[in-house]
Enzyme design. Structure first.
Site, PDB file in Angstrom:
ATOM      1  N   ASP A 122       0.857  -1.186   0.000  1.00 25.77           N
ATOM      2  CA  ASP A 122       0.000   0.000   0.000  1.00 25.77           C
ATOM      3  C   ASP A 122       0.896   1.239   0.000  1.00 25.77           C
ATOM      4  O   ASP A 122       2.080   1.160   0.352  1.00 25.77           O
ATOM      5  CB  ASP A 122      -0.946   0.017   1.210  1.00 25.77           C
ATOM      6  CG  ASP A 122      -0.223   0.072   2.550  1.00 25.77           C
ATOM      7  OD1 ASP A 122       0.838  -0.566   2.682  1.00 25.77           O
ATOM      8  OD2 ASP A 122      -0.704   0.761   3.480  1.00 25.77           O
ATOM      9  N   ASP A 155       8.881   3.558  -1.199  1.00 22.60           N
ATOM     10  CA  ASP A 155       8.124   3.148  -0.015  1.00 22.60           C
ATOM     11  C   ASP A 155       6.836   2.471  -0.432  1.00 22.60           C
ATOM     12  O   ASP A 155       5.816   3.108  -0.544  1.00 22.60           O
ATOM     13  CB  ASP A 155       7.843   4.389   0.843  1.00 22.60           C
ATOM     14  CG  ASP A 155       7.123   4.079   2.134  1.00 22.60           C
ATOM     15  OD1 ASP A 155       7.099   2.910   2.517  1.00 22.60           O
ATOM     16  OD2 ASP A 155       6.564   5.006   2.746  1.00 22.60           O
ATOM     17  N   GLU A 189       0.047  -1.001   5.896  1.00 26.06           N
ATOM     18  CA  GLU A 189       1.111  -0.463   6.746  1.00 26.06           C
ATOM     19  C   GLU A 189       0.901   1.022   6.999  1.00 26.06           C
ATOM     20  O   GLU A 189       1.116   1.531   8.089  1.00 26.06           O
ATOM     21  CB  GLU A 189       2.478  -0.708   6.088  1.00 26.06           C
ATOM     22  CG  GLU A 189       3.667  -0.478   7.003  1.00 26.06           C
ATOM     23  CD  GLU A 189       4.123   0.968   7.108  1.00 26.06           C
ATOM     24  OE1 GLU A 189       4.771   1.333   8.095  1.00 26.06           O
ATOM     25  OE2 GLU A 189       3.819   1.764   6.191  1.00 26.06           O
ATOM     26  N   GLU A 190       0.455   1.731   5.961  1.00 25.65           N
ATOM     27  CA  GLU A 190       0.308   3.190   6.075  1.00 25.65           C
ATOM     28  C   GLU A 190      -0.901   3.583   6.920  1.00 25.65           C
ATOM     29  O   GLU A 190      -1.138   4.749   7.176  1.00 25.65           O
ATOM     30  CB  GLU A 190       0.210   3.833   4.678  1.00 25.65           C
ATOM     31  CG  GLU A 190       1.407   3.531   3.767  1.00 25.65           C
ATOM     32  CD  GLU A 190       2.710   4.207   4.208  1.00 25.65           C
ATOM     33  OE1 GLU A 190       2.706   4.891   5.254  1.00 25.65           O
ATOM     34  OE2 GLU A 190       3.719   4.035   3.506  1.00 25.65           O
ATOM     35  N   ASP A 216      12.439  -6.155   7.105  1.00 25.85           N
ATOM     36  CA  ASP A 216      11.386  -5.298   6.548  1.00 25.85           C
ATOM     37  C   ASP A 216      11.975  -3.900   6.386  1.00 25.85           C
ATOM     38  O   ASP A 216      13.138  -3.666   6.712  1.00 25.85           O
ATOM     39  CB  ASP A 216      10.207  -5.325   7.544  1.00 25.85           C
ATOM     40  CG  ASP A 216       8.957  -4.630   7.018  1.00 25.85           C
ATOM     41  OD1 ASP A 216       8.848  -4.417   5.804  1.00 25.85           O
ATOM     42  OD2 ASP A 216       8.089  -4.301   7.852  1.00 25.85           O
TER      43      ASP A 216
END
Ligand SMILES: [Zn+2]
Length: 483
Positions: A122, A155, A189-190, A216
């Site tokens: 994401d 990212d 994650e965001e 990670d």
């Protein structure tokens, strides 16, 4: 008297001698001999094309929820299956909350612990109003000037592509790891990782599987970002800071402002804020920060080496110099940041309460409870309530004396010779704060970034060099070959 000065003189010369002797020997640590490692030569154009295509799927994590019912997420998953068909044919796929993909590559022996590679697919939205500042449209996936451009390039879709290309390439050579390798591609994650990394960590617990370590995002090979160092710094981060929001609520007498008492809720609160500013949480050059600055200083000029080689004498001085920099302060202690204030709702009304919101980023040396106690004691005022808001503890610190960290260091040395390698601390939050509860969580993307690249991070003109994609794939492949 003369004899006294003579003795002092001899002592000073002796002291200087010790300082210089220590500094001269304070050079980069001679690492263990480099394990012979043959790096693969991946097809750079193919990698660039894969990342370019991955960027075109607008897998945006919106704070307000997902408007297209995850259509772009599903499309990206289908693209992964078509682009890396052998991975999906030969690895076992488990879906965690539908959109986080966990692939298990079964080891030939599988007697030891597995390892976990993870990346999130994401991305954050493009900041409203900045669309025109992008030299390449954020979701076009343009390839230009030896870079792949677009949201997610850094990212974290470059890691997604690097990992998938590595597994796919190794499968083609007939390689099978000895131990199980898990590859996780997470989807939120965001947004705080609730459906992705949190659930994934729980899945490992439920299956009684304990990975030896996980790798990670959370750091890079930093180029030109630390002043005074001309080598790249590969900061393999072993922990990340926690998060705590506290509300300070001051109570006072309400009423009309024409005849105010000596103290109002606002002045009581103001005093408390000043006390907090004057009482930063304790911290200094110790643990991770001492190791990190020390490893870096070994590569700096003589004057800096003189200081770091003689911490027994200069530690207080160095701690206070580093304290004066924003990054040094953040590395060494829990930071205190007042962010929001409110008082009465009208200019001529005294507030019955005044509220300040303070955001803390917790250093691994402190727990949430420690910080609350520290703040309460520092303010020491019964007219103020301290209320807890959101919080996450700082992560446990991953080991640096195990096989996993040694493999990471060795592989970094093979892919990035002549680089300073050091453990570090991630200041922002990543999926690894959950992995850290079940394993040694390392945070490192094997790619070089400079100050220009950093601007792309959640900002504009996000990009990654094709060279970086090649190196990342070499790194992941070599690391997988050691499992
Ligand atoms: Zn990220």
């Amino acid at each position: 008297m003369l004899r006294f000065f003579k003795i002092v003189g001899i002592l000073l010369v002796g002291l200087l001698g010790i300082l210089i002797f220590n500094a001269v020997r304070y050079t980069p640590v001679e690492n263990a001999p480099l394990k012979p490692m043959t790096l693969i030569q991946p097809d750079a154009n193919a990698l660039a094309a894969q990342l370019s295509e991955a960027i075109t799927f607008q897998t945006i994590s919106w704070e307000s929820g997902n408007p297209d019912d995850y259509a772009s997420f599903i499309a990206l998953q289908q693209w992964l299956e078509t682009t890396y068909p052998n991975v999906f044919a030969q690895l076992e796929l488990t879906r965690i909350n539908t959109h986080t993909l966990l692939l298990r590559w079964q080891g030939s022996e599988a007697t030891g612990q597995p390892v976990l590679f993870s990346a999130h697919y994401d991305v954050v939205p493009v900041n409203p109003g900045t669309e025109n500042e992008w030299t390449h449209s954020p979701f076009a996936g343009d390839i230009a000037d030896n870079y792949v451009w677009g949201r997610g390039a850094l990212d974290d879709k470059s890691a997604v592509v690097g990992l998938m290309a590595s597994v796919s390439g190794l499968l083609k050579t007939g390689f099978t790891p000895k131990q199980d390798i898990y590859v996780a591609l997470t989807h939120d994650e965001e947004l705080g990782s609730e459906d992705g990394a949190v659930a994934l960590t729980q899945w490992f617990r439920d299956q009684s599987i304990t990975p030896a370590w996980s790798l990670d995002e959370g750091s890079f090979v930093l180029d030109g970002i630390v002043p005074g160092v001309d080598k790249g710094i590969a900061s393999i981060n072993v922990s990340e800071k926690g998060y705590l929001t506290l509300k300070l609520i001051a109570h006072g007498e309400g009423g009309h402002s024409s005849m105010p008492p000596e103290n109002t809720a606002v002045t009581v609160l103001a005093e408390a804020l000043v006390k907090l500013k004057d009482a930063p949480l304790p911290g200094g050059l110790e643990g991770i920060s001492e190791k990190m600055y020390g490893d870096i200083a070994r590569n700096m000029d003589f004057s800096k080496r003189l200081l770091f080689a003689n911490l027994w004498l200069f530690k207080p001085l160095l701690s206070s110099v580093l304290d004066d920099t924003k990054s040094g302060n953040a590395m060494m202690r829990t930071t205190t940041a007042p962010t929001m204030l409110s008082g009465s709702v009208k200019s001529n009304v005294l507030p019955a309460t005044a509220t300040a919101t303070i955001n803390f980023r917790l250093h691994p040396r402190d727990t949430v409870e420690d910080v609350v106690n520290w703040v309460t004691a520092a303010i020491d005022d019964e007219r103020i309530d301290v209320k807890m808001g959101e919080f996450t503890e700082a992560s446990p610190v991953a080991a640096t004396d195990n096989d996993g960290f040694t493999q990471l260091v060795q592989t970094t040395r093979a892919v990035y010779p002549n680089t300073i390698i050091t453990p570090g601390l991630t200041i922002a939050a990543t999926d690894s704060r959950f992995y850290g509860d079940i394993t040694n969580a390392y945070r490192f993307n094997p790619m070089v970034i400079n100050n220009d690249d950093l601007e792309g991070f959640h900002g504009t003109n996000e990009r990654i060099s094709i060279e970086n994609l090649v190196r990342a794939t070499q790194f992941y492949t070599a690391l997988m070959q050691q499992q």
